[in-house]
Design a protein around this motif. Structure first.
Motif, mmCIF file in Angstrom:
data_model
loop_
_atom_site.group_PDB
_atom_site.id
_atom_site.type_symbol
_atom_site.label_atom_id
_atom_site.label_comp_id
_atom_site.label_asym_id
_atom_site.label_seq_id
_atom_site.Cartn_x
_atom_site.Cartn_y
_atom_site.Cartn_z
ATOM 1 N N TYR A 190 28.484 24.074 59.286
ATOM 2 C CA TYR A 190 27.004 24.603 58.572
ATOM 3 C C TYR A 190 27.017 24.098 57.067
ATOM 4 O O TYR A 190 25.998 23.641 56.815
ATOM 5 N N ASN B 258 24.936 21.548 59.945
ATOM 6 C CA ASN B 258 24.531 21.620 61.260
ATOM 7 C C ASN B 258 24.559 23.050 61.478
ATOM 8 O O ASN B 258 25.636 23.861 61.747
ATOM 9 N N LYS B 259 23.375 23.638 61.673
ATOM 10 C CA LYS B 259 23.288 24.955 61.936
ATOM 11 C C LYS B 259 23.658 25.470 63.459
ATOM 12 O O LYS B 259 23.233 24.587 64.507
ATOM 13 N N PRO B 260 24.619 26.407 63.704
ATOM 14 C CA PRO B 260 25.129 26.531 65.021
ATOM 15 C C PRO B 260 23.823 27.295 65.895
ATOM 16 O O PRO B 260 23.014 27.970 65.166
ATOM 17 N N THR B 261 24.082 27.175 67.268
ATOM 18 C CA THR B 261 23.064 27.706 68.104
ATOM 19 C C THR B 261 23.472 28.960 68.585
ATOM 20 O O THR B 261 24.576 29.414 68.208
ATOM 21 N N THR B 262 22.346 29.928 69.091
ATOM 22 C CA THR B 262 22.733 31.156 69.338
ATOM 23 C C THR B 262 23.843 31.166 70.493
ATOM 24 O O THR B 262 24.894 31.947 70.523
ATOM 25 N N THR B 263 23.857 30.297 71.401
ATOM 26 C CA THR B 263 24.778 30.199 72.298
ATOM 27 C C THR B 263 26.201 29.960 71.947
ATOM 28 O O THR B 263 27.377 30.704 72.231
ATOM 29 N N GLN B 264 26.302 28.962 70.930
ATOM 30 C CA GLN B 264 27.717 28.683 70.329
ATOM 31 C C GLN B 264 28.246 29.933 69.498
ATOM 32 O O GLN B 264 29.151 30.308 69.582
ATOM 33 N N THR C 145 29.108 32.422 72.315
ATOM 34 C CA THR C 145 30.683 31.965 72.599
ATOM 35 C C THR C 145 31.581 32.212 72.142
ATOM 36 O O THR C 145 32.775 32.665 72.533
ATOM 37 N N SER D 137 31.201 21.786 66.085
ATOM 38 C CA SER D 137 31.172 23.181 66.649
ATOM 39 C C SER D 137 31.603 23.186 68.172
ATOM 40 O O SER D 137 32.176 24.166 68.424
ATOM 41 N N SER E 174 29.593 27.456 78.068
ATOM 42 C CA SER E 174 29.023 26.685 76.949
ATOM 43 C C SER E 174 28.770 25.169 77.350
ATOM 44 O O SER E 174 27.969 24.353 76.404
ATOM 45 N N LYS F 26 24.940 23.388 80.160
ATOM 46 C CA LYS F 26 23.971 22.424 80.105
ATOM 47 C C LYS F 26 24.131 20.984 80.024
ATOM 48 O O LYS F 26 23.174 20.230 80.575
#
Length: 302
Positions: free
Chosen positions: A122, A127-133, A136, A250, A293, A296
Motif C-alpha cells: 500500500y 495498492n489499497k488492500p480490499t476488505t476481504t484481504q 482474511t 497482497s 479468499s 472469487k
C-alpha cells in the motif's frame, strides 16, 4: 483468470515447500551442525542446482528469450542478484530465531510478514488492500496463534530471538515485494539463479564457508543441505517468481501462509511432536481462509 488461478497455485505450492524446512533444520541441529553450516550449504547447493538447470535449458532446449530490456540488461541482472539478499537474510534470521525461542513462537513471528507485506504494497506501490484481504489476514493471524500452539505451553520469550524472528518477517516481506517488481523480463530460471546467487553471497559474507575444508562429500550435512536447497532455495523462489506477478503481492502474502499448516503437519508426522486439538483447529481455520479468499477467482475461472 486461468493465469491468476495458476499463479495462486504456484505460490501456494512454494509456501508448502517452505513449510517442511523447520523439520529438516531441527534434524540438522540435532546432528550437531551450526547455523552457518546449515544456511551456507543450503544456499551454495541451491545456487549450483539452479545455474546447472538454467544452463541445460538454455543450451539444449533453447527457449525463446523473454527479455525485452533495451536500456541496461547488466544493471537489471545486478538488481535481481541484489534482491537475493532478502531470502538469504530470511534463512539466517529465521534459523537463528528457531534456536532461541520455541518453534511455535518463531513461526508466529515469521507470520507477521502478512500484515507487513500489505503495508508495503500500500505505502510503496499504492495498492489499497480490499476488505476481504484485510479480514482474511486477521483470520489467518488468529488461526496461526492456535496452529502454533501458543496457548498450550508456558512461554519464556528470548528478546534476541524475537528480534530475529521479526527481522525474518520483514526480510520475507521485502522479498515478496521486490521479486514481483524487478527482473520480470528475464527468463524465470535465470532470475531465480541470480537471486540465489545474491543470497549465497550475503550468507558467505556473514558466515565464511570454512566447513568446505573440514567436511567430506559423504557428510550428512550435504544430504540435509540438498533437501534444504531443493525445498527451500530452488523450488519456492522459482514458483514465486512465476506466480507472484500473476496475482499481486497482497494475495501472494495470503496464499503463502500455507507454510504454517504444512510445518505443523510435518512436526506431527516426521518429528513425532505432540500437536493438540486446538492446533489442528488453527490449521483448518488457515486453510479455510486461504480457500475463501480465492473463491472469487475459482468462480470466474469456471
Amino acid at each position: 483468470m486461468k493465469e491468476k488461478f495458476l499463479g495462486g497455485l504456484l505460490v501456494f505450492l512454494g509456501a508448502c515447500s517452505f513449510g517442511v524446512l523447520s523439520s529438516i533444520v531441527k534434524t540438522a541441529y540435532k546432528a550437531g551442525y551450526s547455523l552457518g553450516e546449515v544456511t551456507g550449504v543450503q544456499c551454495f547447493l541451491g545456487m549450483l542446482i539452479l545455474w546447472i538447470i538454467h544452463l541445460i535449458v538454455k543450451t539444449f532446449l533453447k527457449p525463446k528469450s523473454t527479455a525485452t530490456t533495451t536500456h541496461n540488461p547488466k544493471t537489471n541482472r545486478l538488481k535481481v542478484c541484489a534482491v537475493g539478499i532478502f531470502p538469504g537474510l530470511v534463512g539466517i534470521c529465521y534459523y537463528q530465531c528457531v534456536q532461541l525461542v520455541p518453534a511455535s513462537i518463531a513461526i508466529i513471528l515469521l507470520m507477521q510478514y502478512l500484515w507487513i507485506s500489505i503495508i508495503i504494497d500500500y505505502v510503496i506501490f499504492k495498492n489499497k488492500p480490499t476488505t476481504t484481504q484485510i479480514l482474511t489476514v486477521i483470520t489467518i493471524i488468529g488461526g496461526s496463534c492456535l496452529a502454533a500452539g501458543l496457548f498450550n505451553q508456558d512461554i519464556r520469550l528470548n528478546l534476541t530471538g524475537c528480534f530475529f524472528g521479526f527481522l525474518a518477517a520483514l526480510m520475507y516481506s521485502l522479498f515478496i515485494s521486490t521479486s514481483s517488481n524487478i527482473g520480470n523480463e528475464l527468463p524465470k530460471l535465470e532470475k531465480s539463479a541470480l537471486m540465489i546467487t545474491g543470497a549465497c553471497i550475503i550468507t558467505f559474507i556473514i558466515f565464511p564457508p570454512l566447513f568446505f575444508f573440514k567436511l567430506n562429500l559423504n557428510d550428512q550435512l550435504y544430504q540435509l543441505g540438498f533437501l534444504l536447497a531443493l525445498l527451500g532455495t530452488v523450488l519456492p523462489p522459482f514458483l514465486f517468481s512465476v506466480g507472484i506477478p500473476k496475482i499481486g503481492i497482497s494475495l501472494s502474502a495470503i496464499l503463502s501462509a500455507a507454510e504454517l499448516p504444512v510445518a505443523v503437519t510435518c512436526s506431527y508426522f516426521y518429528l513425532k511432536e505432540s500437536v493438540y486439538f486446538n492446533q489442528w483447529i488453527g490449521v483448518i481455520i488457515i486453510l479455510l481462509s486461504i480457500a475463501l479468499s480465492n473463491l472469487k477467482h475459482l468462480k470466474r475461472n469456471k
